[in-house]
Design a protein around this motif. Sequence first.
Motif, mmCIF file in Angstrom:
data_model
loop_
_atom_site.group_PDB
_atom_site.id
_atom_site.type_symbol
_atom_site.label_atom_id
_atom_site.label_comp_id
_atom_site.label_asym_id
_atom_site.label_seq_id
_atom_site.Cartn_x
_atom_site.Cartn_y
_atom_site.Cartn_z
ATOM 1 N N GLU A 198 0.752 -1.111 -0.065
ATOM 2 C CA GLU A 198 -0.016 0.091 0.046
ATOM 3 C C GLU A 198 0.958 1.314 0.085
ATOM 4 O OE1 GLU A 198 -2.639 -0.498 3.323
ATOM 5 O OE2 GLU A 198 -3.574 -2.435 2.281
ATOM 6 N N LYS A 199 1.913 1.091 0.677
ATOM 7 C CA LYS A 199 2.847 2.336 0.970
ATOM 8 C C LYS A 199 3.494 2.567 -0.576
ATOM 9 C CE LYS A 199 6.738 4.115 3.629
ATOM 10 N NZ LYS A 199 6.940 5.310 2.727
ATOM 11 N N VAL A 200 4.048 1.661 -0.804
ATOM 12 C CA VAL A 200 4.799 1.689 -2.207
ATOM 13 C C VAL A 200 3.932 2.372 -3.305
ATOM 14 C CG1 VAL A 200 5.672 0.294 -4.195
ATOM 15 C CG2 VAL A 200 6.342 -0.289 -1.782
ATOM 16 N N HIS A 201 2.615 1.842 -3.574
ATOM 17 C CA HIS A 201 1.903 2.246 -4.473
ATOM 18 C C HIS A 201 1.459 3.675 -4.046
ATOM 19 C CE1 HIS A 201 0.782 -0.926 -7.189
ATOM 20 N NE2 HIS A 201 0.991 -1.754 -6.209
ATOM 21 N N ARG A 202 1.082 4.318 -2.817
ATOM 22 C CA ARG A 202 0.642 5.623 -2.483
ATOM 23 C C ARG A 202 1.932 6.450 -2.611
ATOM 24 N NH1 ARG A 202 -2.311 3.324 2.611
ATOM 25 N NH2 ARG A 202 -4.593 2.943 1.673
ATOM 26 N N ASP A 203 3.263 5.977 -2.180
ATOM 27 C CA ASP A 203 4.365 6.863 -2.645
ATOM 28 C C ASP A 203 4.517 7.045 -4.138
ATOM 29 O OD1 ASP A 203 4.756 6.611 -0.011
ATOM 30 O OD2 ASP A 203 6.672 5.577 -0.007
ATOM 31 N N ALA A 204 3.999 6.057 -4.819
ATOM 32 C CA ALA A 204 4.444 6.362 -6.477
ATOM 33 C C ALA A 204 3.129 7.217 -7.034
ATOM 34 C CB ALA A 204 4.185 5.037 -7.082
ATOM 35 N N GLY A 205 2.038 7.391 -6.041
ATOM 36 C CA GLY A 205 0.889 8.338 -6.781
ATOM 37 C C GLY A 205 -0.361 7.830 -6.786
ATOM 38 N N ALA A 206 -0.451 6.517 -6.384
ATOM 39 C CA ALA A 206 -1.717 5.896 -6.674
ATOM 40 C C ALA A 206 -2.599 6.200 -5.325
ATOM 41 C CB ALA A 206 -1.700 4.392 -6.736
ATOM 42 N N ASP A 207 -3.947 6.384 -5.379
ATOM 43 C CA ASP A 207 -4.851 6.567 -4.299
ATOM 44 C C ASP A 207 -5.447 5.149 -4.096
ATOM 45 O OD1 ASP A 207 -6.717 7.373 -2.600
ATOM 46 O OD2 ASP A 207 -7.820 8.421 -4.065
#
Length: 418
Positions: A198-207
């Motif tokens: 979840e963190k990796v995706h959020r850091d990449a800009g995904a909601d």
Amino acid sequence: MTEPRVIIGASHAGSELAAKLRQLDPSVPVLLLGDEPVLPYQRPPLSKTWLGDPNAAIDPLLIRNAAAYEAAGIAVRPGARVSAIDRAAGRIVLESGESIAYSQLAIATGARARRLALPGAERAEQAPNVHCLRTLADAQRLRPQLEEGARIVVIGGGYIGLELAALSIKRGLKVTVLEAQPRVLSRVTAAQLSAFYEKVHRDAGADVRTGVQVEGFEFASNGSVSGVLWKDAAGGHGCTQAEIVVAGVGVMPNVELAQAAGLTCSHDGIIVDELCRTSDPAIVAAGDCTSRPVPGHTGHFRIESVPNAAEQARTAAATLCGQHQPCHGVPWFWSDQYDLKLQMVGLSRGHDAVAIRGDMAAHAFTAFYLRGGVIIAADAVNRPAEFMLARKWVAAGVRVDPDALADLSVELKRLVAA
Ligand SMILES: Cc1cc2nc3c(=O)[nH]c(=O)nc-3n(C[C@H](O)[C@H](O)[C@H](O)COP(=O)(O)OP(=O)(O)OC[C@H]3O[C@@H](n4cnc5c(N)ncnc54)[C@H](O)[C@@H]3O)c2cc1C
């Protein structure tokens, strides 16, 4: 003339079964029937490299080209859907009405994308911008819509949904992931892994939104879906606007043909034993359509992976040729997201401890799952050497101290030798 050995379903399991049959016993012809309009192809790239590259061609996806089937003496018929198995007569019937006699039969019908069970879902599935991702045709329909700046809503935070989210971010789309469970990948990984992804995706800009139930859709006047309606865990409601919607909510095994022929099936696959025999020992089945025993676990499990399809296919072919080659392999799988190569081995269900070895912040670690001190599964992120070791340990049921496992000052090989 000798009746052929017939295989229903032409994909990873079917094509491997065909090749192995011809290798073990070239005296009997093999007929491989598949309902898709193309030769068997590799599915994993459909949510990875192939989908991410607007110019990627189809040929490199093919498991074998036409000449290779011909050279191996395998007759492949794409676009041939089997509608019935007549066990008493030893024949299968195609949707076209054609009837074909078989000497032996293998079922490798795989799985299909699970449909959304929601108000408005049927109308949404007709919309030009609503997709699932199981077949090459699905990927061909979706790929041209993945344009920079477009808003994509991915329903489901499983592997395929997250791989799609990662490549959409890379291609400059605005990504929202809606996951009904409190965490992504909840069915298959520990909470630490879910939090990491979840963190990796959020850091990449995904909601990435978890605990969010999709409730329906908003439609534009041209029939496209313009928004996805949802309810969150706190009871709040909302609508996320979208140009593209992809449902990645799992699969259903294609068991109807086997069921209609009277073969024993559970809610989750055709029941097979370790030799891939169905309840009719003369008929074998392999791959995503089956529910199989797994060493070290009680019951039957449906394993969705290419290595499993290939291993079961080799076992099934050996069984048809009168050889004994039980399917004892430990399941394994991989997933590519951003710079992360995740490799998983074993079934983690029933674990009572998780030991993390390595550095999650540096994107290089392995999560070992233990039950009663024995390693039953592992998820390795960018740690191929540890994954190889873990495969051996899970197969051998190695017992270790979880604290020592997590301690980088303890050399892994020494730990197990001790
Ligand atoms: C997008 C995507 C990404 C994936 N990524 C990975 C990955 O990274 N690693 C991994 O290990 N696995 C991955 N998988 C899973 C893997 O692709 C499957 O486990 C594998 O395809 C199973 O092979 P199979 O031959 O059993 O079934 P399938 O691939 O489902 O093939 C079954 C075939 O039978 C056909 N069929 C069904 N009914 C009939 C009928 N009545 N008559 C004729 N034909 C019929 C179907 O149309 C299909 O072509 C991925 C899957 C998808 C969709």
